[in-house]
Write a protein that holds these residues in place. Structure first.
Motif, PDB file in Angstrom:
ATOM      1  N   MET A 169       0.843  -1.177   0.000  1.00 32.83           N
ATOM      2  CA  MET A 169       0.000   0.000   0.000  1.00 32.83           C
ATOM      3  C   MET A 169       0.888   1.241   0.000  1.00 32.83           C
ATOM      4  O   MET A 169       1.853   1.322   0.750  1.00 32.83           O
ATOM      5  CB  MET A 169      -0.895   0.004   1.234  1.00 32.83           C
ATOM      6  N   LYS A 170       0.555   2.197  -0.839  1.00 33.79           N
ATOM      7  CA  LYS A 170       1.335   3.425  -0.922  1.00 33.79           C
ATOM      8  C   LYS A 170       1.218   4.221   0.370  1.00 33.79           C
ATOM      9  O   LYS A 170       0.233   4.126   1.088  1.00 33.79           O
ATOM     10  CB  LYS A 170       0.871   4.264  -2.103  1.00 33.79           C
ATOM     11  N   ALA A 171       2.265   5.017   0.624  1.00 31.68           N
ATOM     12  CA  ALA A 171       2.295   5.880   1.802  1.00 31.68           C
ATOM     13  C   ALA A 171       2.692   7.282   1.347  1.00 31.68           C
ATOM     14  O   ALA A 171       3.454   7.439   0.383  1.00 31.68           O
ATOM     15  CB  ALA A 171       3.294   5.351   2.823  1.00 31.68           C
ATOM     16  N   TYR A 172       2.188   8.274   2.046  1.00 30.12           N
ATOM     17  CA  TYR A 172       2.450   9.664   1.689  1.00 30.12           C
ATOM     18  C   TYR A 172       3.069  10.391   2.863  1.00 30.12           C
ATOM     19  O   TYR A 172       2.566  10.333   3.977  1.00 30.12           O
ATOM     20  CB  TYR A 172       1.158  10.351   1.248  1.00 30.12           C
ATOM     21  N   LEU A 173       4.147  11.079   2.582  1.00 31.80           N
ATOM     22  CA  LEU A 173       4.787  11.929   3.572  1.00 31.80           C
ATOM     23  C   LEU A 173       4.352  13.356   3.248  1.00 31.80           C
ATOM     24  O   LEU A 173       4.456  13.790   2.102  1.00 31.80           O
ATOM     25  CB  LEU A 173       6.306  11.814   3.464  1.00 31.80           C
ATOM     26  N   ILE A 174       3.826  14.047   4.240  1.00 29.11           N
ATOM     27  CA  ILE A 174       3.382  15.423   4.057  1.00 29.11           C
ATOM     28  C   ILE A 174       4.167  16.301   5.016  1.00 29.11           C
ATOM     29  O   ILE A 174       4.213  16.036   6.219  1.00 29.11           O
ATOM     30  CB  ILE A 174       1.868  15.568   4.319  1.00 29.11           C
ATOM     31  N   ALA A 175       4.813  17.319   4.461  1.00 27.52           N
ATOM     32  CA  ALA A 175       5.589  18.243   5.275  1.00 27.52           C
ATOM     33  C   ALA A 175       5.119  19.665   4.988  1.00 27.52           C
ATOM     34  O   ALA A 175       4.870  20.019   3.834  1.00 27.52           O
ATOM     35  CB  ALA A 175       7.082  18.122   4.950  1.00 27.52           C
ATOM     36  N   VAL A 176       4.977  20.439   6.036  1.00 31.64           N
ATOM     37  CA  VAL A 176       4.701  21.874   5.885  1.00 31.64           C
ATOM     38  C   VAL A 176       5.930  22.601   6.388  1.00 31.64           C
ATOM     39  O   VAL A 176       6.471  22.271   7.438  1.00 31.64           O
ATOM     40  CB  VAL A 176       3.413  22.307   6.616  1.00 31.64           C
ATOM     41  N   GLU A 177       6.390  23.569   5.621  1.00 37.27           N
ATOM     42  CA  GLU A 177       7.679  24.187   5.913  1.00 37.27           C
ATOM     43  C   GLU A 177       7.627  25.703   5.815  1.00 37.27           C
ATOM     44  O   GLU A 177       6.901  26.249   4.983  1.00 37.27           O
ATOM     45  CB  GLU A 177       8.730  23.694   4.914  1.00 37.27           C
ATOM     46  N   THR A 178       8.443  26.320   6.637  1.00 37.03           N
ATOM     47  CA  THR A 178       8.739  27.735   6.537  1.00 37.03           C
ATOM     48  C   THR A 178      10.249  27.833   6.438  1.00 37.03           C
ATOM     49  O   THR A 178      10.958  27.387   7.351  1.00 37.03           O
ATOM     50  CB  THR A 178       8.230  28.513   7.766  1.00 37.03           C
ATOM     51  N   VAL A 179      10.745  28.369   5.348  1.00 38.81           N
ATOM     52  CA  VAL A 179      12.189  28.461   5.121  1.00 38.81           C
ATOM     53  C   VAL A 179      12.718  29.720   5.793  1.00 38.81           C
ATOM     54  O   VAL A 179      12.240  30.820   5.531  1.00 38.81           O
ATOM     55  CB  VAL A 179      12.499  28.473   3.600  1.00 38.81           C
ATOM     56  N   HIS A 180      13.730  29.532   6.653  1.00 35.97           N
ATOM     57  CA  HIS A 180      14.348  30.661   7.355  1.00 35.97           C
ATOM     58  C   HIS A 180      15.715  31.015   6.788  1.00 35.97           C
ATOM     59  O   HIS A 180      16.183  32.132   6.978  1.00 35.97           O
ATOM     60  CB  HIS A 180      14.476  30.353   8.853  1.00 35.97           C
ATOM     61  N   ASP A 181      16.376  30.058   6.136  1.00 37.39           N
ATOM     62  CA  ASP A 181      17.692  30.285   5.556  1.00 37.39           C
ATOM     63  C   ASP A 181      17.659  29.752   4.124  1.00 37.39           C
ATOM     64  O   ASP A 181      17.825  28.561   3.894  1.00 37.39           O
ATOM     65  CB  ASP A 181      18.761  29.569   6.385  1.00 37.39           C
ATOM     66  N   GLU A 182      17.438  30.644   3.177  1.00 37.68           N
ATOM     67  CA  GLU A 182      17.252  30.244   1.780  1.00 37.68           C
ATOM     68  C   GLU A 182      18.486  29.545   1.206  1.00 37.68           C
ATOM     69  O   GLU A 182      18.358  28.597   0.431  1.00 37.68           O
ATOM     70  CB  GLU A 182      16.878  31.457   0.931  1.00 37.68           C
ATOM     71  N   ALA A 183      19.684  29.971   1.580  1.00 31.47           N
ATOM     72  CA  ALA A 183      20.910  29.352   1.053  1.00 31.47           C
ATOM     73  C   ALA A 183      21.026  27.896   1.510  1.00 31.47           C
ATOM     74  O   ALA A 183      21.341  27.010   0.703  1.00 31.47           O
ATOM     75  CB  ALA A 183      22.135  30.148   1.479  1.00 31.47           C
ATOM     76  N   MET A 184      20.779  27.647   2.778  1.00 34.21           N
ATOM     77  CA  MET A 184      20.856  26.276   3.281  1.00 34.21           C
ATOM     78  C   MET A 184      19.753  25.417   2.666  1.00 34.21           C
ATOM     79  O   MET A 184      19.976  24.267   2.306  1.00 34.21           O
ATOM     80  CB  MET A 184      20.768  26.237   4.806  1.00 34.21           C
ATOM     81  N   PHE A 185      18.571  25.989   2.532  1.00 35.27           N
ATOM     82  CA  PHE A 185      17.468  25.223   1.974  1.00 35.27           C
ATOM     83  C   PHE A 185      17.697  24.920   0.494  1.00 35.27           C
ATOM     84  O   PHE A 185      17.323  23.855   0.001  1.00 35.27           O
ATOM     85  CB  PHE A 185      16.132  25.942   2.178  1.00 35.27           C
TER      86      PHE A 185
END
Length: 82
Positions: free
Chosen positions: A1-17
């Motif tokens: 059975m398929k599985a879904y990972l859901i992440a909600v994000e706020t980027v604080h350091d654009e270079a690292m991200f």
């Protein structure tokens, strides 16, 4: 059975991200995962949505999703996201 990972994000350091973005795709693929949604502009119809980025990744199974998250390759780069 398929599985879904859901992440909600706020980027604080654009270079690292940006570096995280470059590296994460291969780690996901190695566990059979594929990105369904990455970022984008959300339209909130009711309530509030606190994070500007939403990511949904589909994996072949829950075991694959958890294996990816716990993998040495992903753990090497997770600090770039956090």
């Amino acid at each position: 059975m398929k599985a879904y990972l859901i992440a909600v994000e706020t980027v604080h350091d654009e270079a690292m991200f940006a570096e995280y973005r470059k590296q994460v795709v291969d780690t996901v693929k190695s566990f059979g995962g594929q990105f369904i949604a990455r970022g984008g502009k959300a339209t909130v119809l009711e309530g509030q949505w606190q994070h500007p980025r939403t990511v949904i990744i589909e994996f072949p199974s829950r075991e694959s999703a958890e294996g990816w998250y716990k993998s040495a390759d992903y753990q090497k780069i997770i600090g770039l996201r956090l």
